[in-house]
Design a protein around this motif. Sequence first.
Motif, PDB file in Angstrom:
ATOM      1  N   UNK A  17       0.753  -1.135  -0.062  1.00 48.84           N
ATOM      2  CA  UNK A  17      -0.124   0.063   0.019  1.00 48.84           C
ATOM      3  C   UNK A  17       0.775   1.210  -0.015  1.00 48.84           C
ATOM      4  N   UNK A  18       1.942   1.339   0.843  1.00 48.71           N
ATOM      5  CA  UNK A  18       2.841   2.626   0.869  1.00 48.71           C
ATOM      6  C   UNK A  18       3.145   2.784  -0.529  1.00 48.71           C
ATOM      7  N   UNK A  19       3.506   1.539  -1.393  1.00 48.72           N
ATOM      8  CA  UNK A  19       4.245   1.675  -2.730  1.00 48.72           C
ATOM      9  C   UNK A  19       3.105   2.361  -3.495  1.00 48.72           C
ATOM     10  N   UNK A  20       1.993   1.682  -3.511  1.00 45.25           N
ATOM     11  CA  UNK A  20       0.798   2.278  -4.413  1.00 45.25           C
ATOM     12  C   UNK A  20       0.696   3.670  -4.058  1.00 45.25           C
ATOM     13  N   UNK A  21       0.870   4.051  -2.985  1.00 42.67           N
ATOM     14  CA  UNK A  21       0.512   5.396  -2.368  1.00 42.67           C
ATOM     15  C   UNK A  21       1.387   6.365  -3.126  1.00 42.67           C
ATOM     16  N   UNK A  22       2.836   5.755  -2.962  1.00 40.63           N
ATOM     17  CA  UNK A  22       3.955   6.645  -3.590  1.00 40.63           C
ATOM     18  C   UNK A  22       3.704   6.939  -5.065  1.00 40.63           C
ATOM     19  N   UNK A  23       3.091   5.698  -5.641  1.00 41.71           N
ATOM     20  CA  UNK A  23       3.119   5.760  -7.185  1.00 41.71           C
ATOM     21  C   UNK A  23       1.981   6.867  -7.482  1.00 41.71           C
ATOM     22  N   UNK A  24       0.836   6.826  -6.585  1.00 46.21           N
ATOM     23  CA  UNK A  24      -0.239   7.939  -6.748  1.00 46.21           C
ATOM     24  C   UNK A  24       0.091   9.261  -6.504  1.00 46.21           C
ATOM     25  N   UNK A  25       1.165   9.213  -5.747  1.00 44.81           N
ATOM     26  CA  UNK A  25       1.608  10.851  -5.231  1.00 44.81           C
ATOM     27  C   UNK A  25       2.293  11.317  -6.350  1.00 44.81           C
ATOM     28  N   UNK A  26       3.377  10.608  -6.962  1.00 44.02           N
ATOM     29  CA  UNK A  26       3.929  10.841  -8.129  1.00 44.02           C
ATOM     30  C   UNK A  26       3.065  11.144  -9.440  1.00 44.02           C
ATOM     31  N   UNK A  27       2.217  10.376  -9.342  1.00 43.51           N
ATOM     32  CA  UNK A  27       1.084  10.492 -10.528  1.00 43.51           C
ATOM     33  C   UNK A  27       0.524  11.989 -10.432  1.00 43.51           C
ATOM     34  N   UNK A  28       0.142  12.240  -9.059  1.00 43.83           N
ATOM     35  CA  UNK A  28      -0.783  13.621  -8.721  1.00 43.83           C
ATOM     36  C   UNK A  28       0.440  14.820  -8.966  1.00 43.83           C
ATOM     37  N   UNK A  29       1.694  14.668  -8.765  1.00 43.43           N
ATOM     38  CA  UNK A  29       2.563  15.744  -8.994  1.00 43.43           C
ATOM     39  C   UNK A  29       2.711  15.780 -10.382  1.00 43.43           C
ATOM     40  N   UNK A  30       2.780  14.857 -11.228  1.00 41.10           N
ATOM     41  CA  UNK A  30       3.282  14.941 -12.514  1.00 41.10           C
ATOM     42  C   UNK A  30       1.751  15.266 -13.404  1.00 41.10           C
ATOM     43  N   UNK A  31       0.780  15.040 -12.937  1.00 41.78           N
ATOM     44  CA  UNK A  31      -0.427  15.148 -13.848  1.00 41.78           C
ATOM     45  C   UNK A  31      -1.517  15.882 -12.797  1.00 41.78           C
TER      46      UNK A  31
END
Lengths: 438, 408
Positions: A17-31
């Motif tokens: 879950x932390x890994x998925x969360x990190x992915x989503x965070x980067x996604x939010x930053x980039x898009x």
Amino acid sequence: MVDTTYILAQLPSRLALPLLLALLLVLRRRHPELATRNFFFALAFVCLAEFGNSIGWLPHSQQFQLIYLVAHTVLIDSQLIAALLLAAHRRTLRRTGPLLPAEFLLNAIPLFAFCTLWGFYIWTRWPYFLCIAAGIGLLFSTAAHGRRGWRFASAGIAVYLVAFGLIFFGHFRGGAYWMLAAAFAFAVWNIRHNLPDRTIGRFAILCSLTVWSVSLLLHAGLVNHPKWLIVADNVWDLQKFFLCFGILLSLLEEEVHDAHWAALHDQLTGLPNRRLLDDRMSEAIQYSKQTGTSLAVFLIDLNDFKIINDTYGHSLGDFVLSEAARRMKSVLREGDTLARLGGDEFVILTSHANTNEALQTFKTALTSALNKPLSISGHVLSLTGAIGMARYSYDTMDEGTKIAATLLHIADKRMYSSKAAIRAAASETPTTEAMQFD
Amino acid sequence: MPTGALNNLPSAIALMVLTAILFTLRRRNRHLYIDTWVAAIFITFLAQLLWFIPVGFPTSHRPVHICALIANVLIGLAFALFNGKQNRPGRRRVYVLSLNAVPIIALVTIYGFDSTLHTSYYACAIFGIICALASLFLHSRTFVVIQGITWLLVIFFISQNNLRAAAYFATGSIYLYAAVNTWRMLSRRLGRIAIVTSLSIWAASFYVHPWVIAHPTYVTFATKIWEMQKFFAIVAMLLILLEYESSENQRLALHDQLTGLANRRLMEQRFLAAIKSGSCELILIDLNGFKAVNDTLGHLAGDDLLIEVSRKLHSLLAPNDTLARVGGDEFVIVSTQGNNSLAGHIRDAFPMSTTLAAPGDVVHACVGVACFPEDCTGLSGTAAIRALTQLADARMYAQKRIAAEPFR
């Protein structure tokens, strides 16, 4: 001692879950244009819940009693908050707007208190009853103030009454998990309404949340059946992937939909663009060929638009275009198409005007809707348009694919001659507002 | 129901639903080329179903084990076929990968039969090396290197009588190649990191499997990772699609659809940045007689003309200049080159000859130029933009009047 095998077995699902969360965070930053905010925070709270659950790794002893209680409370409350955040997701909420609407927050307070009581394993009935009373009261007041319908309020009150029954008969765990399950059911209900119909992303999220709600409901019963607890554990492990999956899928579908829309529409006015107009025209011509009905094409060109654009800037010019589009849209009937060809040229396609009189009426309605002065930021502009019209099969007997082009061409010529007539008339009486730009 | 089957029930159901969902996604959006992925997830689902066959049914567990081993190879193959673009994998890639999968499948099948006949294993390995070498002429060198090293390791493991390691290393090699391949094919995106991580973990699971079997402490740990990473791969894959679509939408919002040039919004952003940088040049270009082309030859011909003109104009620019189409036949260039040579080049480019049989065969245009800060002292930001645009426009129109003179 802490069991290594047990910790190792738990590690992958705790890290996922932390890994998925990190992915989503980067996604939010980039898009930043993607509506990920509520989803992201909901997953963050699920992560927190899991963290609370992980405290179970600690060896059981009296000295850690308080930590246990806090961890248990975090586990329960975080799930509640996650459910509410998911329920509050709206596509239009990108970065602005509240994370949770006011009425959500208000109604969440007694719910939160209720869950916290169970988090600290309070085995006394009256504090729970207090929460239930407050919850019912708040539901009444929000319904009375019209923030939410009575249907919602009565469903909520029913939920509280069941919780009352459970607590009354001493099923404290059952009561708490019943409330959590209800919160997720509420999220399911809201997501069902807030995400677009018939999308598979919505379906995936709904599946995930329904399973979640049901597992919470069953949880109290499963605690005493170790064999089923493992299955429940596996469901929980998949659950977060499934939720993440649904979130990404729904975002993807929105993007695909937007791309499709953008390819066929004008960004400024939201009207069909030339590509879509071409499609609609060939369809309409086909239809009128088969049924023998007539088809009319109006070409509208705004007068002196270039001057407005150059004098007042493009933002004002854009406003004029949107306003013109809005005015012309108001005279359309079901099945008519208004498209923007580009610049200040618009086309109306209508198959409703069969007779000469009907066409004249339509043209008069169009002219009177469009030709009204427009006041904006202190300026009063005269908004007028020159109109040219062509009819199928009255004006052209062409065959094949060229009919659409021929119709537009004829309409264009007529529009220009009417423009020339307007110019000639205007030069005799140079008093109109439009003239000041010349 | 056996406990193993019960524990696998959630994954099996989840994979079934996911396969169905991805299949629907593909059906609804024809342009998303995810067939290989859907195939991979579908085979994963089928492999998951093997858990529900009771141990020893009907006579031994061997067929189930062989099926599971082959399924792993096929899943890897499907992932390796993904080429990162939104289209079908090239035929050559399909041939090469299928060819090289044959010895691997043969090897795992022999292993699945619990054969201890070393000769048959060696035969597979040698066949594998031959296939890898044959692919040298057809496919990337990375693939051949991975396969070559893998088969040498396999031969080493056979000689050590570690047949399990031989079979699992051969399978892992396909996943490793899939990871390397995906890394190369995709651009620098978040989804790439996710999918490559997932595939690497997948490959690593095969590589460590022989070791884990010997160390029971880590079996549950490895099993959990194995269970999870399938789902992680799906999430990663959706991330790739999402990023692709999202960037595509952003590009659409800031560019003209027809010519692919910047649109007015992007031009204004760049213009503001150029003004902040100190000095820049604004060049307006308005084609003459474009409407006549559109009217006489149709708007498809007009579109071709615009594309051709935009290409020629683009070839004159420096890398940092912006060429935008801001409406019908109007183009704008924002240049930060600093000398006035660009405007001259643009003027020299007209009359521009085109391949279109337009009236007169050449395209004429009027060009208006305004410079910052010379032409608008004291102004900055949007005020400067407006002043410069008006000035350039006025200059362009003055030229247009002169151009129209002889025909009167």
